[in-house]
Motif scaffolding. Structure first.
Motif, PDB file in Angstrom:
ATOM      1  N   MET A  59      21.956  64.108  36.695  1.00 11.03           N
ATOM      2  CA  MET A  59      20.661  63.563  37.054  1.00 11.03           C
ATOM      3  C   MET A  59      19.582  64.572  36.663  1.00 11.03           C
ATOM      4  O   MET A  59      19.713  65.766  36.883  1.00 11.03           O
ATOM      5  CB  MET A  59      20.571  63.281  38.562  1.00 11.03           C
ATOM      6  CG  MET A  59      21.483  62.165  39.031  1.00 11.03           C
ATOM      7  SD  MET A  59      21.149  60.582  38.254  1.00 11.03           S
ATOM      8  CE  MET A  59      19.579  60.193  38.962  1.00 11.03           C
ATOM      9  N   GLY A  60      18.496  64.039  36.077  1.00 10.96           N
ATOM     10  CA  GLY A  60      17.363  64.871  35.713  1.00 10.96           C
ATOM     11  C   GLY A  60      16.090  64.255  36.266  1.00 10.96           C
ATOM     12  O   GLY A  60      16.145  63.269  36.994  1.00 10.96           O
ATOM     13  N   ARG A  61      14.953  64.813  35.938  1.00 11.79           N
ATOM     14  CA  ARG A  61      13.685  64.274  36.417  1.00 11.79           C
ATOM     15  C   ARG A  61      12.751  64.064  35.243  1.00 11.79           C
ATOM     16  O   ARG A  61      12.657  64.885  34.343  1.00 11.79           O
ATOM     17  CB  ARG A  61      13.024  65.223  37.410  1.00 11.79           C
ATOM     18  CG  ARG A  61      13.734  65.307  38.719  1.00 11.79           C
ATOM     19  CD  ARG A  61      12.788  65.869  39.782  1.00 11.79           C
ATOM     20  NE  ARG A  61      13.404  65.840  41.083  1.00 11.79           N
ATOM     21  CZ  ARG A  61      13.348  64.812  41.917  1.00 11.79           C
ATOM     22  NH1 ARG A  61      12.711  63.721  41.566  1.00 11.79           N
ATOM     23  NH2 ARG A  61      13.924  64.869  43.092  1.00 11.79           N
ATOM     24  N   ASN A  62      12.024  62.948  35.294  1.00 13.06           N
ATOM     25  CA  ASN A  62      10.984  62.683  34.308  1.00 13.06           C
ATOM     26  C   ASN A  62       9.814  63.609  34.653  1.00 13.06           C
ATOM     27  O   ASN A  62       9.270  63.536  35.756  1.00 13.06           O
ATOM     28  CB  ASN A  62      10.560  61.214  34.385  1.00 13.06           C
ATOM     29  CG  ASN A  62       9.521  60.854  33.357  1.00 13.06           C
ATOM     30  OD1 ASN A  62       8.850  61.720  32.811  1.00 13.06           O
ATOM     31  ND2 ASN A  62       9.390  59.569  33.102  1.00 13.06           N
ATOM     32  N   PRO A  63       9.417  64.485  33.729  1.00 15.51           N
ATOM     33  CA  PRO A  63       8.362  65.444  34.077  1.00 15.51           C
ATOM     34  C   PRO A  63       6.996  64.807  34.325  1.00 15.51           C
ATOM     35  O   PRO A  63       6.184  65.369  35.053  1.00 15.51           O
ATOM     36  CB  PRO A  63       8.301  66.381  32.859  1.00 15.51           C
ATOM     37  CG  PRO A  63       9.013  65.682  31.770  1.00 15.51           C
ATOM     38  CD  PRO A  63       9.941  64.697  32.392  1.00 15.51           C
ATOM     39  N   GLN A  64       6.736  63.634  33.769  1.00 17.79           N
ATOM     40  CA  GLN A  64       5.429  63.003  33.984  1.00 17.79           C
ATOM     41  C   GLN A  64       5.350  62.304  35.336  1.00 17.79           C
ATOM     42  O   GLN A  64       4.372  62.439  36.056  1.00 17.79           O
ATOM     43  CB  GLN A  64       5.132  61.997  32.873  1.00 17.79           C
ATOM     44  CG  GLN A  64       4.817  62.662  31.551  1.00 17.79           C
ATOM     45  CD  GLN A  64       4.441  61.637  30.497  1.00 17.79           C
ATOM     46  OE1 GLN A  64       4.845  60.483  30.565  1.00 17.79           O
ATOM     47  NE2 GLN A  64       3.663  62.073  29.511  1.00 17.79           N
ATOM     48  N   THR A  65       6.382  61.554  35.656  1.00 23.32           N
ATOM     49  CA  THR A  65       6.329  60.756  36.894  1.00 23.32           C
ATOM     50  C   THR A  65       7.073  61.406  38.048  1.00 23.32           C
ATOM     51  O   THR A  65       6.823  61.086  39.198  1.00 23.32           O
ATOM     52  CB  THR A  65       6.920  59.358  36.650  1.00 23.32           C
ATOM     53  OG1 THR A  65       8.291  59.489  36.269  1.00 23.32           O
ATOM     54  CG2 THR A  65       6.145  58.631  35.562  1.00 23.32           C
ATOM     55  N   GLY A  66       8.034  62.300  37.737  1.00 21.04           N
ATOM     56  CA  GLY A  66       8.796  62.949  38.794  1.00 21.04           C
ATOM     57  C   GLY A  66       9.963  62.119  39.291  1.00 21.04           C
ATOM     58  O   GLY A  66      10.721  62.571  40.140  1.00 21.04           O
ATOM     59  N   GLU A  67      10.147  60.915  38.770  1.00 23.87           N
ATOM     60  CA  GLU A  67      11.241  60.082  39.256  1.00 23.87           C
ATOM     61  C   GLU A  67      12.577  60.521  38.635  1.00 23.87           C
ATOM     62  O   GLU A  67      12.618  61.037  37.524  1.00 23.87           O
ATOM     63  CB  GLU A  67      10.978  58.604  38.950  1.00 23.87           C
ATOM     64  CG  GLU A  67      10.920  58.257  37.478  1.00 23.87           C
ATOM     65  CD  GLU A  67      10.538  56.810  37.265  1.00 23.87           C
ATOM     66  OE1 GLU A  67      11.441  56.038  36.939  1.00 23.87           O
ATOM     67  OE2 GLU A  67       9.350  56.493  37.418  1.00 23.87           O
TER      68      GLU A  67
END
Length: 175
Positions: A59-67
């Motif tokens: 699992m990672g995170r979208n850097p723009q939205t944080g989701e």
């Protein structure tokens, strides 16, 4: 350094023929590629280690939205330089010395230049005519430059008109 330059340099350093060095290099790359693709690492002591790395899904995170975002499992090739190679790169004095003439390669000299001079050297009067042609060419170049400047002049006038419109607008603002 590309492949051909590498083959020539190794041939000059080792004293072997370029065909033998090329065949050895092809064999080396084929064997390393085949072994690493099966998942077994190849280590050349003092040079590099070639390995296949498999990454698990995570699992990672979208850097723009944080989701949170699910990242798929992947396979990558990893080439790790070993200590001997790193030391030679960081301190060139410890690098192996090459024989003279191995690297850098001798510059390639093109032989097209003498062919251009041959027609002018055929007859003596041709030599006298050649400078006159050069002078004519120089005169033709100068008007061409002036023509380019003349084309640029109208382009400069267009912004001047805009400036005039701006000056007209300025007195209206003062009232």
């Amino acid at each position: 350094m590309n492949r051909r330059e590498l083959v020539n340099a190794v041939a000059a350093q080792s004293g072997l023929e370029t065909k033998q060095v090329d065949a050895a290099l092809r064999g080396f790359t084929d064997v390393v590629t085949a072994v690493v693709s099966k998942g077994e690492p190849v280590a050349i002591s003092g040079f590099a280690k070639f390995a296949k790395v498999e990454r698990a899904a995570r699992m990672g995170r979208n850097p723009q939205t944080g989701e949170p975002v699910k990242i798929k499992a992947s396979k990558k090739a990893r080439i790790t330089p070993l200590k001997g190679f790193k030391d030679a790169v960081m301190t060139p004095s410890t690098a192996p010395k090459l024989d003279k003439g191995v690297w850098p390669p001798a510059p390639v000299v093109k032989k097209a230049a003498p062919a251009k001079k041959a027609p002018a050297a055929k007859a003596a009067p041709a030599k006298k005519v050649a400078p006159a042609k050069k002078a004519v060419v120089a005169k033709k170049v100068a008007p061409a430059r002036k023509a380019v400047v003349a084309k640029k002049a109208p382009a400069k006038k267009a912004p001047a008109k805009k400036a005039a419109v701006a000056k007209k607008a300025a007195p209206v603002r003062k009232r």
